[in-house]
Design an enzyme around this catalytic site. Structure first.
Site, PDB file in Angstrom:
ATOM      1  N   ASP B  77       0.910  -1.148  -0.167  1.00  0.00           N
ATOM      2  CA  ASP B  77       0.087  -0.051  -0.037  1.00  0.00           C
ATOM      3  C   ASP B  77       1.050   1.276  -0.084  1.00  0.00           C
ATOM      4  OD1 ASP B  77      -1.739   2.072   0.215  1.00  0.00           O
ATOM      5  OD2 ASP B  77      -2.289   1.451   2.386  1.00  0.00           O
ATOM      6  N   TRP B 102       5.950  -3.715   8.302  1.00  0.00           N
ATOM      7  CA  TRP B 102       5.264  -4.925   8.395  1.00  0.00           C
ATOM      8  C   TRP B 102       5.344  -6.010   7.428  1.00  0.00           C
ATOM      9  CZ3 TRP B 102       0.870  -7.179   5.291  1.00  0.00           C
ATOM     10  CH2 TRP B 102       0.654  -6.374   4.256  1.00  0.00           C
ATOM     11  N   ASP B 121       9.490   1.020   4.437  1.00  0.00           N
ATOM     12  CA  ASP B 121       9.150   2.135   3.705  1.00  0.00           C
ATOM     13  C   ASP B 121      10.370   3.082   3.595  1.00  0.00           C
ATOM     14  OD1 ASP B 121       6.638   1.842   3.454  1.00  0.00           O
ATOM     15  OD2 ASP B 121       6.109   3.010   5.263  1.00  0.00           O
ATOM     16  N   TRP B 153       5.052   3.331   8.389  1.00  0.00           N
ATOM     17  CA  TRP B 153       6.152   2.940   8.996  1.00  0.00           C
ATOM     18  C   TRP B 153       7.520   3.822   9.042  1.00  0.00           C
ATOM     19  CZ3 TRP B 153       5.962  -0.877  12.275  1.00  0.00           C
ATOM     20  CH2 TRP B 153       4.356  -1.779  12.193  1.00  0.00           C
ATOM     21  N   TYR B 162       6.904  10.253   4.492  1.00  0.00           N
ATOM     22  CA  TYR B 162       6.771   8.977   3.835  1.00  0.00           C
ATOM     23  C   TYR B 162       7.285   9.292   2.527  1.00  0.00           C
ATOM     24  CZ  TYR B 162       4.897   5.191   1.037  1.00  0.00           C
ATOM     25  OH  TYR B 162       4.902   4.221   0.055  1.00  0.00           O
ATOM     26  N   THR B 165       7.813   2.612  -0.895  1.00  0.00           N
ATOM     27  CA  THR B 165       8.019   1.272  -0.147  1.00  0.00           C
ATOM     28  C   THR B 165       8.748   0.374  -1.134  1.00  0.00           C
ATOM     29  OG1 THR B 165       5.950   1.866   0.826  1.00  0.00           O
ATOM     30  CG2 THR B 165       6.575  -0.720   0.734  1.00  0.00           C
TER      31      THR B 165
END
Lengths: 421, 178
Positions: B77, B102, B121, B153, B162, B165
């Site tokens: 995501d 995660w 991330d 994260w 952010y 990812t």
């Protein structure tokens, strides 16, 4: 001959009259008065159809009057989704995270307050630089029911709560909550949290904001089988949380410990077989005085819990039955605050061309909210657009689109016109 | 029209301050019908590439790290680091990789095995705005952090800003994903 002479005289008179009209000095008019520089409008009390809408791009919330389509003002936040906390005295409190050099430098977290009738910051309370930042517009900060304490969820990734004393405008302390996340108001001095094993954590404060009791409940759901979404709504002393599979878990916070009712389903067996699911970013709303629950529904597979909705299903909370279905329109597309809408005045079927074009994109409804007055409006938004679609919440009739000025409408809060909890 | 829509969506995406939202807007604006074609077109435009050992054919969506259908991205995501100056295993220049994150479990069609994937991330610069993907397989709510992609994260030393990812193989999954 006489006739010709008379005509000449009349013609001459006409010329004289016209000339006097054309060249006469204009009547004296007063000059415009010099106007003061620097005037700023005060904020009049928001009406019942006013909503705050979070913009994930501009990092702010915008106040929009849905009756007049006016943007009334805005409040800037910091990194993360900006969401307001509204106390009964008319104040707005915003948990914020900032860096001294934009995206780098020294981090500082604060709670900024805005007084009634003003969108100018009136003060701020520094808090530990631990505030959780995620994509949820709800569940990251909560008021105690007496409006005395504000609890802010921290994640570093160790989890805790920062407690702010709103009366003294000071940081009261931090409460460790290992394994438990998010925060919801649950009484005069109580908060509710979710734990990773499917239990709830009950945090009770004393008059100084210290934790005097932390009670972890039995598991009331299995997050491995059917996780409960964090996107709950509250009516009175009951919280309603939907699960991925469409079960509503009711949590009663009126007693000394939370109690949990047997979950009930938003979908029938047939609807479940047809893969109707609840989904979105804010998929649930409640009109508290009528007991109507609005759920954002779509058809999709098991990993579609964030997919946008096609319909709002309306439930009577007393009977736990669906009483209405509202087919939703796309909230519409904007760019830099300008609606991309076209063709509304065209002949049918061309007048529906815009709706048809939008229906071909996944620019769907991600969030819904309902105003709390006696003539409530259902408000729907997309995380990809600055436009809202408005419906009569009682009849389900589509009314219009409203431009918020936002780049995105990520979360919608409707704190006016009725009970806030 | 396509070019205008693409320009609008990219302009929006560049201004995003939260992970995700405007990347999906870009995907939305480009048009639902066109979206499935894009990764294929991109892969073809990239020319012939040798498959990495154990990885699917890079000209197929399941083997293209710039495609949302890349096999490792089953639970992602966010913006793909591989589209933003990094790779699927490394962050773009000047960013910092989050130390915590995660993990998901994805099936590698090339060898038929399930792998544990760490979605670290990349932090410290504003959101990339390119190649947003949101597949959500095995995603759980925020109170279950080790399985939640709704958490930003980027935290701790890496800061909260952010960018994008990655999807890093931690090893073969030896037990059911719970």
């Amino acid at each position: 001959m006489r006739h010709t002479c008379g005509a000449r005289i009349i013609g001459l008179l006409a010329i004289v009259v016209c000339a006097s009209v054309l060249f006469a000095p204009a009547p004296a008019r007063a000059d415009l008065a010099a106007e003061p520089i620097g005037r700023v409008e005060p904020l009049s009390a928001p009406g019942p159809h006013s909503v705050w809408v979070s913009d994930g791009v501009n990092e702010r919330i915008a106040l929009v009057d849905l009756d007049t389509d006016d943007m009334r003002g805005m409040v800037d936040g910091g990194w993360g989704i900006t969401a307001g906390v509204f106390t009964a005295d008319g104040r707005i409190w915003i948990p914020e995270t900032h860096y001294s050099r934009g995206s780098r430098g020294q981090r500082s977290d604060v709670v900024t307050s805005y007084g009634p009738g003003s969108l100018t910051p009136e003060g701020e309370v520094p808090i530990p630089a631990k505030r959780a930042i995620n994509v949820l517009p709800v569940g990251n900060a909560a008021l105690s029911d007496d409006d005395r304490f504000l609890a802010i969820f921290n994640m570093t990734p160790a989890t805790s709560l920062s407690i702010v004393d709103l009366e003294r405008r000071s940081f009261a302390g931090e409460i460790e909550t290992p394994g438990c996340s998010l925060v919801y108001g649950a009484g005069a001095r109580r908060f509710l949290m979710f734990c990773g094993d499917g239990a709830a954590l009950w945090v009770e404060l004393d008059d100084e904001g210290n934790a005097i009791r932390k009670i972890r409940s039995e598991r009331f759901f299995d997050p491995q089988v059917d996780p409960v979404m964090e996107k709950g709504v509250r009516r009175g002393t009951t919280w309603y949380f939907p699960s991925f599979e469409g079960l509503i878990h009711e949590v009663d916070v009126s007693g000394p410990v939370p109690t949990f009712s047997e979950p009930w389903s938003l979908v029938s067996d047939g609807e479940r077989a047809a893969e109707w699911r609840i989904g979105g970013r804010m998929p649930l709303a409640v009109h508290r005085s009528s007991g109507r629950l609005y759920a954002l529904m779509h058809q999709g597979g098991p990993h579609s819990h964030k997919d946008p909705g096609r319909e709002a299903w309306v439930y009577d909370l007393e009977r736990r039955e669906r009483v209405d279905t509202i087919e939703l329109r796309n909230p519409g597309l904007t760019y830099l605050g300008v609606s991309m809408e076209f063709g509304q005045g065209w002949l049918w079927p061309f007048s529906r061309l815009y709706d048809w074009a939008l229906s071909m994109t996944p620019l769907g409804v991600a969030s819904l909210a309902v105003t709390q007055d006696d003539e409530p409006l259902l408000v729907t938004g997309s995380e990809f657009s600055g436009s809202l679609a408005i419906y009569d919440a009682r009849s389900g009739q589509y009314l219009r689109r409203v431009i918020t000025g936002n780049m995105t409408n990520l979360g919608i809060q409707a704190p006016y016109g009725g009970a806030t909890r | 029209m396509d070019r205008w829509v693409t320009h609008v969506s990219r302009s929006l995406a560049r201004r995003t301050s939260r992970r995700g939202f405007l990347g999906r807007l870009g995907a939305a604006l480009v048009g639902g019908a066109a979206v499935p074609l894009l990764p294929v077109a991109r892969a073809q435009a990239a020319g012939a590439r040798e498959p990495a050992p154990g990885e699917p054919d890079p000209t197929s969506p399941a083997g293209d790290p710039n495609s949302c259908e890349y096999w490792r991205y089953c639970g992602i995501d966010g913006f793909l680091a591989s589209c933003c100056g990094g790779t699927h295993r490394s962050c773009p220049p000047g960013t910092e990789m989050s130390a915590v994150t995660w993990v998901g479990t994805c099936h590698n069609p090339e060898d038929g095995k399930d792998y544990v994937i760490s979605y670290n991330d990349c932090c410290g610069k504003s959101p990339c705005g390119k190649c947003f993907c949101n597949r959500n397989e095995d995603d759980k709510p925020i109170y279950y952090p080790s399985k939640s992609n709704d958490i930003n994260w980027c935290m701790g030393r890496a800061g909260v800003v952010y960018n994008s990812t990655t999807a890093i193989v931690l090893g073969v999954a030896t037990e059911p994903d719970r």
